[in-house]
Design an enzyme around this catalytic site. Structure first.
Site, mmCIF file in Angstrom:
data_model
loop_
_atom_site.group_PDB
_atom_site.id
_atom_site.type_symbol
_atom_site.label_atom_id
_atom_site.label_comp_id
_atom_site.label_asym_id
_atom_site.label_seq_id
_atom_site.Cartn_x
_atom_site.Cartn_y
_atom_site.Cartn_z
ATOM 1 N N PHE A 144 -1.045 -0.032 -7.712
ATOM 2 C CA PHE A 144 -2.249 0.437 -8.140
ATOM 3 C C PHE A 144 -3.427 -0.212 -7.673
ATOM 4 O O PHE A 144 -3.549 -1.334 -7.571
ATOM 5 C CB PHE A 144 -2.173 0.191 -9.761
ATOM 6 C CG PHE A 144 -3.397 0.900 -10.766
ATOM 7 C CD1 PHE A 144 -3.277 2.135 -10.995
ATOM 8 C CD2 PHE A 144 -4.589 0.034 -10.791
ATOM 9 C CE1 PHE A 144 -4.532 2.765 -11.519
ATOM 10 C CE2 PHE A 144 -5.729 0.753 -11.288
ATOM 11 C CZ PHE A 144 -5.704 2.087 -11.513
ATOM 12 N N ASP A 229 -4.443 -6.913 -2.682
ATOM 13 C CA ASP A 229 -5.138 -6.662 -3.669
ATOM 14 C C ASP A 229 -4.614 -7.596 -4.709
ATOM 15 O O ASP A 229 -3.820 -7.559 -5.444
ATOM 16 C CB ASP A 229 -4.854 -5.240 -4.093
ATOM 17 C CG ASP A 229 -5.647 -4.555 -5.493
ATOM 18 O OD1 ASP A 229 -6.240 -5.733 -6.110
ATOM 19 O OD2 ASP A 229 -5.345 -3.318 -5.737
ATOM 20 N N LYS A 258 -11.735 -7.592 -11.708
ATOM 21 C CA LYS A 258 -11.572 -7.954 -13.334
ATOM 22 C C LYS A 258 -11.783 -9.315 -13.852
ATOM 23 O O LYS A 258 -12.914 -9.461 -13.984
ATOM 24 C CB LYS A 258 -9.705 -8.105 -13.177
ATOM 25 C CG LYS A 258 -9.113 -6.594 -13.196
ATOM 26 C CD LYS A 258 -7.855 -6.190 -13.859
ATOM 27 C CE LYS A 258 -7.899 -4.726 -13.991
ATOM 28 N NZ LYS A 258 -7.177 -4.074 -13.233
HETATM 29 C C1 LIG Z 1 -7.528 -2.918 -12.204
HETATM 30 C C2 LIG Z 1 -6.948 -2.709 -10.785
HETATM 31 C C3 LIG Z 1 -7.729 -1.863 -9.897
HETATM 32 C C4 LIG Z 1 -9.076 -1.074 -10.371
HETATM 33 O O1 LIG Z 1 -10.019 -2.207 -10.812
HETATM 34 P P1 LIG Z 1 -11.249 -1.084 -11.471
HETATM 35 O O2 LIG Z 1 -12.391 -2.173 -11.918
HETATM 36 O O3 LIG Z 1 -10.705 -0.644 -12.647
HETATM 37 O O4 LIG Z 1 -11.841 -0.257 -10.643
HETATM 38 C C5 LIG Z 1 -7.288 -2.214 -8.391
HETATM 39 N N1 LIG Z 1 -6.438 -2.905 -8.365
HETATM 40 C C6 LIG Z 1 -5.395 -3.469 -9.185
HETATM 41 C C7 LIG Z 1 -4.306 -4.324 -8.727
HETATM 42 C C8 LIG Z 1 -5.713 -3.602 -10.393
HETATM 43 O O5 LIG Z 1 -5.193 -4.139 -11.341
#
Ligand SMILES: *Cc1c(COP(=O)(O)O)cnc(C)c1O
Length: 403
Positions: A144, A229, A258
């Protein structure tokens, strides 16, 4: 737990349904206040927040240092553009780079934007260093990375793609921890390999050290970039300030968001100097990225995480909690597996967890899911030990009779 009386939260739910886009489904719980690991609803009921605003409130709610920094900055300077130097932005970049393998920082407003900046950097780096034809990005199944078109394409879950095609060109997906599949996918066309060191939304699946090291080796062999990420697993949650520390592997780019600014929307891309060098003036930008308010909150949040050694606390508490959950597993056949790193925990059940989440909420505990049958726990890193461990006997009780 009393049942909800006709009240503010009932009427707000009706209004919400008529004026808000339905993309979040129906919501009936209205949270109005937070302090530490607890939140209160509009009826005055208290909940232990074991989801931390989806991995955002690593410092809990309204952490005094973050709140004080926001108050002070709000009275001083809320926003100026990136045409000018912004003191707290420089300070935050210094904090992040001094604790990470990367030497440069770019600030944005969300995880998706941080991933977009990473994809753009990887493509431009490949183009400048190797010429055209090396633009492929390899990501993982069940990953994700966000909802914008680039981050969405990088996300290896077809359920999120449906109806939004055509996606971006040049993405390939392999199974997590399948080094052989990765070797087959990374070729001369590859600009970057993009992975979550611990997959979050995809079900809480940690990458193995061998897999991450092989990704690094393959990228080095091709001159491609390794992108982590760490939007969810970074900044202490996985038990390290940066999840990469666990593997002894240095990524070229790290996406953050986050928990970065303690609850204020903020994202960042950290870059090694070499890939950073291709992002010349005008190549990328964000109006709000790293603005004074968000950056001041970020400085307070990161300082607190580092000074209070919260990554080590997350590691210790997470290991202890997983041990207790594994003990629970030995008595409940409906628990298939307990996974995770630090305070990023997934409990794989044999059943869909929606009802269990409702039961937990009824008993004053907010938790989440990652896919239909994984109970996901992302407690604040400051949660009191006893409050956290109390979830174990509660689960024991709620799971009794399930199998
Ligand atoms: C939540 C998340 C995103 C996206 O972040 P947003 O602030 O909602 O755009 C990207 N990568 C990972 C691993 C995430 O958990």
């Amino acid at each position: 737990m009393t049942t909800a009386s006709p009240s503010a939260s009932v009427s707000i739910a009706g209004t919400a349904q008529s004026v808000l886009l339905g993309n979040y489904g129906t919501r009936d719980l209205c949270l109005v206040r937070g302090e530490g690991a607890y939140v209160w609803d509009s009826e005055g009921r208290r909940y232990l927040d074991l989801l931390s605003g989806l991995g955002v409130n690593n410092l809990g709610h309204c952490h005094p240092s973050v709140t004080a920094a926001i108050k002070k900055q709000a009275e001083t300077l809320l926003h100026v553009s990136n045409l000018y130097l912004i003191e707290p932005q420089v300070e935050l970049a210094l904090l992040l780079t001094s604790h990470s393998p990367c030497g440069k920082a770019f600030f944005c407003n969300s995880g998706a934007e941080a991933v977009e900046a990473a994809i753009k950097t990887a493509r431009r780096f490949a183009r400048e260093k190797r010429g055209p034809g090396h633009h492929k990005i390899v990501t993982l199944n069940n990953s994700f990375h966000g909802r914008t078109m680039g981050a969405l394409t990088a996300t290896g879950q077809t359920k999120y793609h449906q109806g939004f095609e055509p996606l971006l060109d040049g993405f390939d997906y392999v199974a997590i921890n399948d080094a052989e599949a990765l070797r087959a996918a990374v070729d001369d066309a590859t600009a970057a390999v993009l992975i979550e060191p611990v997959q979050g939304e995809g079900g809480v699946h940690p990458c193995s050290a061998e897999f991450v090291r092989e990704a690094r080796r393959l990228c080095d062999e091709r001159g491609a970039l390794l992108i982590f990420d760490e939007v969810q697993c970074g900044l202490g949650r996985s038990g390290h300030l940066f999840a990469s520390e666990e593997f002894g592997v240095e990524p070229d780019l790290i996406a953050l968001a986050k928990s970065l600014a303690g609850g204020v929307p903020m994202g960042a891309l950290l870059l090694k100097d070499e890939p950073a060098s291709v992002m010349t003036p005008g190549s990328h930008a964000s109006t709000f990225g790293g603005n004074p308010l968000a950056a001041a909150a970020g400085v307070a949040a990161i300082r607190t995480i580092v000074e209070e050694n919260l990554p080590a606390r997350a590691k210790r508490l997470g290991e202890a909690l997983r041990e207790r959950l594994s003990e629970l597993q030995s008595r409940h056949a409906c628990i298939e597996e307990v996974r995770g790193r630090g305070l990023m925990i997934g409990v794989q059940m044999t059943f869909a967890v929606a009802d269990l989440l409702k039961d937990l909420r009824g008993r004053g505990v907010l938790a989440g899911s990652a896919g239909p049958s994984v109970l996901r726990l992302l407690p604040p890193l400051i949660v009191k030990e006893n409050a956290l461990f109390d979830v174990v006997p509660l689960l024991d009780e709620l799971l009794a009779g399930r199998a």
